[in-house]
Structures are given as C-alpha cells and as structure tokens.
Design an enzyme around this catalytic site. Structure first.
Site, PDB file in Angstrom:
ATOM      1  N   HIS A  20      45.262  41.941  47.759  1.00 13.95           N
ATOM      2  CA  HIS A  20      43.909  42.519  47.685  1.00 13.95           C
ATOM      3  C   HIS A  20      43.287  42.622  49.078  1.00 13.95           C
ATOM      4  CE1 HIS A  20      43.538  42.916  43.430  1.00 13.95           C
ATOM      5  NE2 HIS A  20      43.705  41.627  43.179  1.00 13.95           N
ATOM      6  N   HIS A  58      37.453  38.102  44.206  1.00 15.85           N
ATOM      7  CA  HIS A  58      38.298  38.745  43.208  1.00 15.85           C
ATOM      8  C   HIS A  58      37.480  39.230  42.025  1.00 15.85           C
ATOM      9  CE1 HIS A  58      41.420  39.563  40.309  1.00 15.85           C
ATOM     10  NE2 HIS A  58      42.246  39.637  41.319  1.00 15.85           N
ATOM     11  N   GLU A  89      37.750  43.161  41.349  1.00 19.64           N
ATOM     12  CA  GLU A  89      38.060  43.391  39.931  1.00 19.64           C
ATOM     13  C   GLU A  89      36.952  42.901  39.014  1.00 19.64           C
ATOM     14  OE1 GLU A  89      41.982  42.080  38.700  1.00 19.64           O
ATOM     15  OE2 GLU A  89      42.865  42.872  40.547  1.00 19.64           O
TER      16      GLU A  89
HETATM   17 CO    CO Z   1      43.869  40.937  41.194  1.00 13.45          CO
END
Ligand code: CO
Length: 297
Positions: free
Chosen positions: A238, A175, A206
């Site tokens: 995701h 992530h 991200e």
């Molecule tokens: Co996210």
C-alpha cells in the site's frame, strides 16, 4: 527473646514476599510470540527487525518467536526459503523451548478485523497447551488509548522533524476497513494528531475516510509541500504503490495534480523505536490470560 524471634520471622516473611515476582504473570519460563499480518516486501521487514531489537532489549534472554497470520504470505516466504510460522506453530516452538508463560503480542495498528481474528485463533490454539503453558497473555494492538495515539503522534512528529520544513504538510495513509469497524479508532487518532500539529492529515486506503475528504480538508490552508508517510507498521505494498507509486491514482500523483510538491518517506511506523516501546508496554501490562477462558460471569 520469643518476641524478637517472632518479629524476625515476620521480617523475613515480609522481605521474601517483597522479593517474590509480583503476580501470577511471572511464573515459569517466559516466551514472547510476536504476531503480524506479515509481509513479503523485503524493505518492509526493517520495521519487524526494529521491533524485534526493541523486544530483545526489553526481554533479555527470553525466546522471541514470530508468527504471520497471512497464509498467502507464509507460503510465498516458504517458497523463498524463509520460515515464518502460524500462531499454532509459534506456540509449538515456545512449548518445545520449555516456556510456561507465553506473551502473545499483536503487532496490528488497532483492534480491527485482523486483531479480532488473531484473538480468536490465539484462544483456540492456546487451549491445546493446557499441560505446557501456565498462562498465555494476549497483548493489545498499538492504538488502544488516547495515550497511545498521542505517543504515536509524538514519535511521528519527532521522526519527521529533520525532514519537514515549516509549513510542510504531513499526509498519513492508514489502512482502514471497508466496514468501518477499525475506522472509529482512526477517527479518534486523527483528532489527537490534529491537535498536536494542524498540518497533519490522515486518511485511509481501504476505509471509510478516503483521499477525497482529506484533499478537501487540505484546500485553502495555503499548503505548498506535502510529505507522505504510511500510517502502518510496515511500509509494504500500500505504501509503495497506493501512497507513493507512479500510477495516476496514487496519492502522490493525485496530490501533484492538485498542485502540491510531494515527497514520500517510506518508513513503516515499526521502524521508529518509540513504536516498539508502545507494543512492549502493552505486552508487559497484559493481564488477559487466554488460559482462563471461558470466564465465570
Ligand atoms: Co489492504
């Protein structure tokens, strides 16, 4: 005779001390509170189910309660009739079951922003139960040490062994954090994974280390086929969209455009039983009793 009696009293004393549960951590009835960000993707729940199965085996007869920190996900699930509470509601449940020693376990990948928020919330909530709880231990997230990162890497490689052919790359999507706090732990993990298998590549969706840097690293390695897998506890949005989705900007599409053959293994890390075992190790070894806050300097 006097000496004999004295020594046998001493003997009984030593034996009973040895039989006592060690440390303050085992007093009273125990309960576990598993805390995750949460997911509303039904397939992603498999990861949580596997983790729960591992916990039930490791803590037989101990109540295990779930809490999701995401209010949006809790509301979404409540509308579907699925009841998963907040940290406060989880503690309430454990108190109502007569639990005296709570073991809160973060099911986060690493101690980033989400975990910091969890720790603060858990502290504030736990302090309300001074009468009900003797101790509230906080278990650290998955990637806490080099040992953890190595264990996670071994679990992934073992899991991928039946799927990967020799020479296949493995791309992991973590992530990551826009501000980079959690990314530092991911960089250490990336180094450890790279030593275990030089065809493993990790980047973030991200975070600060994105797809482009990873794609650069992959060039000139003679790679033909790439396996994708989320480096996240659950394979949620995701994983299904940003990693393996059909849209032109997914990692799968971009890698295909770069000429690789791409296949995805959409399993959250929580679906690997070894991952649950690492969380359990953290749960059992935590000495971080929130009830002792604020501590004397
Ligand atoms: Co996210």
């Amino acid at each position: 005779m006097g000496t004999f009696r004295l020594s046998s009293v001493f003997f009984v004393l030593v034996i009973s001390l040895l039989l006592l549960p060690c440390g303050a951590s085992s007093h009273g009835k125990e309960g576990v509170l598993l805390v995750a960000f949460g997911t509303s993707v039904p397939e992603a729940k498999k990861a949580f189910q596997t983790i729960e199965r591992e916990y039930r085996a490791a803590f037989p007869g101990v109540p295990i309660v779930w809490a999701y920190t995401s209010q949006i996900i809790r509301k979404k699930l409540a509308a579907q009739g699925v009841d998963v509470g907040s940290i406060g509601q989880g503690l309430d449940k454990l108190a109502s079951l007569g639990v005296r020693t709570v073991r809160i376990q973060s099911l986060h990948m690493l101690a980033g922003e989400e975990f910091a928020a969890l720790a603060r919330s858990a502290l504030v909530q736990a302090k309300k139960y001074a009468k009900q709880f003797d101790a509230v231990y906080l278990g650290r997230p998955l990637l806490e040490s080099n040992e953890d990162a190595a264990a996670v890497g071994r679990a992934i490689l073992l899991h991928m062994r039946p799927l990967r052919q020799k020479g296949d790359a493995l791309v992991l999507m973590a992530h990551g954090q826009e501000h980079g706090r959690g990314d530092l732990a991911l960089e250490g993990t990336r180094a450890i994974l790279g030593r275990q298998d030089s065809s493993v590549f990790l980047a973030t969706v991200e975070g600060s280390r994105g797809f482009e840097q990873m794609a650069d690293d992959m060039k000139s390695k003679g790679l033909k086929k790439v396996w994708l897998m989320p480096f996240m506890v659950v394979a949620g949005d995701h994983a299904r969209n940003d990693l393996a989705g059909d849209e032109a900007d997914s990692w799968a599409s971009r890698l295909r455009k770069d000429g690789y053959e791409v296949e995805a293994n959409l399993r959250g890390l929580g679906e690997l039983p070894e991952i649950g075992k690492i969380f359990i190790r953290h749960t059992k070894s935590s000495k971080d009793d929130l009830m002792l806050e604020p501590r004397k300097p």
